[in-house]
Design an enzyme around this catalytic site. Structure first.
Site, PDB file in Angstrom:
ATOM      1  N   LYS A  96       0.855  -1.201   0.000  1.00 13.19           N
ATOM      2  CA  LYS A  96       0.000   0.000   0.000  1.00 13.19           C
ATOM      3  C   LYS A  96       0.885   1.243   0.000  1.00 13.19           C
ATOM      4  CE  LYS A  96      -3.945   1.921   2.597  1.00 13.19           C
ATOM      5  NZ  LYS A  96      -4.838   1.731   3.756  1.00 13.19           N
ATOM      6  N   SER A 171      -9.741   1.433   2.551  1.00 13.58           N
ATOM      7  CA  SER A 171      -8.848   2.212   1.722  1.00 13.58           C
ATOM      8  C   SER A 171      -7.722   1.386   1.080  1.00 13.58           C
ATOM      9  CB  SER A 171      -8.219   3.315   2.578  1.00 13.58           C
ATOM     10  OG  SER A 171      -7.456   2.754   3.624  1.00 13.58           O
ATOM     11  N   SER A 195     -10.036  -0.868   6.889  1.00 14.47           N
ATOM     12  CA  SER A 195      -9.463  -0.760   5.539  1.00 14.47           C
ATOM     13  C   SER A 195      -8.649  -1.938   5.045  1.00 14.47           C
ATOM     14  CB  SER A 195      -8.601   0.495   5.439  1.00 14.47           C
ATOM     15  OG  SER A 195      -9.435   1.603   5.265  1.00 14.47           O
TER      16      SER A 195
HETATM   17  N1  GLN Z   1     -13.391   3.664   5.825  1.00 13.91           N
HETATM   18  C1  GLN Z   1     -12.901   4.159   7.071  1.00 13.91           C
HETATM   19  C2  GLN Z   1     -12.566   5.613   6.934  1.00 13.91           C
HETATM   20  O1  GLN Z   1     -12.777   6.148   5.924  1.00 13.91           O
HETATM   21  C3  GLN Z   1     -11.721   3.362   7.515  1.00 13.91           C
HETATM   22  C4  GLN Z   1     -10.477   3.724   6.810  1.00 13.91           C
HETATM   23  C5  GLN Z   1      -9.295   2.926   7.243  1.00 13.91           C
HETATM   24  O2  GLN Z   1      -9.414   1.898   7.902  1.00 13.91           O
HETATM   25  N2  GLN Z   1      -8.130   3.420   6.875  1.00 13.91           N
HETATM   26  O3  GLN Z   1     -12.081   6.244   7.812  1.00 13.91           O
END
Ligand code: GLN
Length: 531
Positions: A96, A171, A195
């Site tokens: 990532k 994400s 995410s």
């Molecule tokens: N979807 C969640 C957010 O937008 C979690 C994101 C994540 O785990 N990085 O904050």
């Protein structure tokens, strides 16, 4: 591409290479260690696959072909010199783009970092290199890891290998799509609110959020420091466990790193036995608002666990309903502070530096130009929640809720060994469908957020396809802090039983010989959009 074209036929790589991209990380490592194939051949096969399909999937923001080949050659040389290699030596991986890499750009999915080149490797990056893992490149992500679809990337969305009109989750959607699309057998993501688990669920692969502090945040571009957790994405539970052990362990460079032995997750994945385990079903994480096919697959998984000898009980976690609102105060509050460092002075982009603006204006112009709309929304939310007069009402209250959720987990784990739920309320949604509706987007993490707030381990395992749309469904398994091995033990048992029942891995159900469906080619994938 025209609908008649089968992606497999368009692949320039020979059959042997296609076979290599289908193998698991454990199989590849064994074949490399046994001299059946070289690490270089394995890397070339995956680079060929990336060449063939990444234009459609858009996983990679940066492909490090030369670096990957050099790393693979180094593994081959070490083997030739008689060195005993680690369990993942020579296996390729999609990283990532939120982890710093001293030989590749690092963008965090944002324009604000511009052409910044990190001067150092994140601890996760360094450990991967030391394990002989071959870094293929940097995978797409929602900007600063804020999102559930990878549509918030400043560089355009990644697509779901199951259906190119759908999101891969987020994400860590790039890393997940790389693994589901056979561009890499392994991916590393970060999980702040879901995410890793959410994209794993909607891409039909395994994703794990280790115990908070179990994997180092050093060199990870921060979103919400009390929640951010690096973890593995893979096609099998054993592969995830091997990667988990490779990246975990105490790191003096991260003050919140846990100074305790890494839980024995590989042994647990090999144990794959649930007889006598007490498994709690959380009623607050199912029911109204959940897609019927998701609940159907989840309920089947519960029955399966019972048939494998587990004792199933219902365990209420009364405060889980407040996890989402608490998270959307805590995470933005921390991000508003963490992202203050992107000021146009230290890193990357600088706007308005033409001699007509003072420093404060340059900062403001840089942040206006460099951050996308979701990041700006979070910074504003967080700044508001932390401002004097509102701090106690919002941020302070959210912290109290966080404590109540941790207590729910503690009480639950006095009665059961693990808790289970669906990973997400729905299967992968369509690109664009929730892009203008932040609240609908936030709901994708309904089931995953409690474990982030409490810091405990949680895993998502594919448990079948939803009948109404033919898309993957994830089973979430949650265990107490530092009992990460338990989620692997349960997941491996379910995986073995499901694979046997199905006659093969779930990902074999992806259409097309190359495992990448032609857009709109899947005739019996229902047209009902059940989201
Ligand atoms: N979807 C969640 C957010 O937008 C979690 C994101 C994540 O785990 N990085 O904050």
């Amino acid at each position: 591409m025209d609908d008649e074209t089968r992606p497999g036929e368009a692949m320039p790589t020979p059959d042997g290479a296609a076979e290599l991209t289908r193998m698991t990380a454990a199989e590849l490592a064994a074949a490399i260690a046994g001299g059946e194939v070289s690490a270089l051949e394995v890397t070339d096969a995956h680079l060929g696959r990336i060449d063939a399909v990444d234009e459609r999937l858009h996983v990679f923001l940066h492909v490090a072909a030369d670096g990957a080949r050099a790393a693979a050659r180094a593994v081959d040389e070490r083997r030739a010199a008689g060195e005993v290699l680690g369990p993942l030596a020579g296996v390729p991986l999609a990283l990532k783009d939120v982890f710093t890499t001293n030989d590749m750009p690092t963008t965090a999915g944002s324009r604000i970092l511009g052409s910044w080149r990190p001067p150092y490797d994140a601890t996760v990056t360094r450990r991967l290199r030391e394990a002989g893992v071959v870094l293929l490149g940097k995978a797409n992500m929602d900007e600063f890891a804020m999102g559930s679809s990878t549509e918030n990337s400043a560089f355009g969305p990644t697509r779901n290998p199951w259906d190119l009109d759908r999101v891969p989750g987020g994400s860590s959607g790039g890393s997940a799509a790389a693994v589901a699309g056979f561009e890499a057998p392994l991916g590393v993501g970060t999980d702040t609110g879901g995410s890793i688990r959410q994209p794993a669920a909607v891409c039909g692969i395994v994703g794990v959020k280790p115990t908070y502090g179990g994997s180092s945040r050093y060199g990870l571009i921060a979103f919400a420091s009390s929640l951010d957790t690096p973890g593995p994405l893979a096609r099998t539970v054993l592969d995830a466990a091997l990667l988990h052990e490779a990246i975990s362990g105490h790191d003096p460079c991260d003050s919140t790193s846990v100074d305790a032995p890494v839980p024995p997750v590989v042994a647990a994945a090999r144990q794959a036995d649930v007889s006598g385990l007490r498994i709690g079903v959380v009623p607050e994480l199912s029911g109204e608002g959940y897609q019927p096919g998701v609940l159907a697959r989840f309920n089947e998984a519960v029955e399966l666990l019972e048939s494998l000898g587990a004792k199933i009980v219902e365990v209420s976690c009364p405060h889980f309903g407040y996890a989402l609102p608490a998270y959307y105060l805590i995470a933005p509050s921390e991000c508003s502070s963490n992202l203050a460092r992107f000021d146009g002075m230290r890193y990357g982009l600088r706007a308005g530096d033409d001699g007509t603006h003072d420093a404060e204006e340059v900062m403001s112009l840089t942040r206006a130009a460099g951050f996308g709309p979701e990041v700006k929304r979070r910074i504003m939310l967080g700044t508001y929640a932390l401002s004097s007069g509102y701090y106690d009402a919002y941020y302070g209250k959210a912290l109290q809720v966080r404590t109540l959720i941790a207590r729910d987990f503690e009480a639950a784990f006095e009665q059961v060994d693990v808790l289970i739920s669906p990973t997400t309320p729905t299967t992968a949604f369509r690109l664009g469908e929730r892009a203008d509706d932040p609240l609908a987007m936030y709901l994708a993490d309904l089931c995953t957020i409690p474990s982030n707030l409490a810091g405990n381990a949680a895993l998502s395992l594919p448990c079948g396809l939803a009948p109404e749309d033919g898309l993957p469904v994830g089973l979430q398994i949650m265990a107490p802090v530092l009992a990460d091995d338990r989620v692997y033990r349960v997941a491996a048992a379910v995986e073995a039983a499901l694979t046997q029942r199905r006659g093969g891995p779930l990902l074999d159900a992806i259409r097309g010989p190359a495992g990448l469906p032609a857009p709109r080619a899947a005739e019996n994938r229902g047209s009902s959009t059940h989201d």
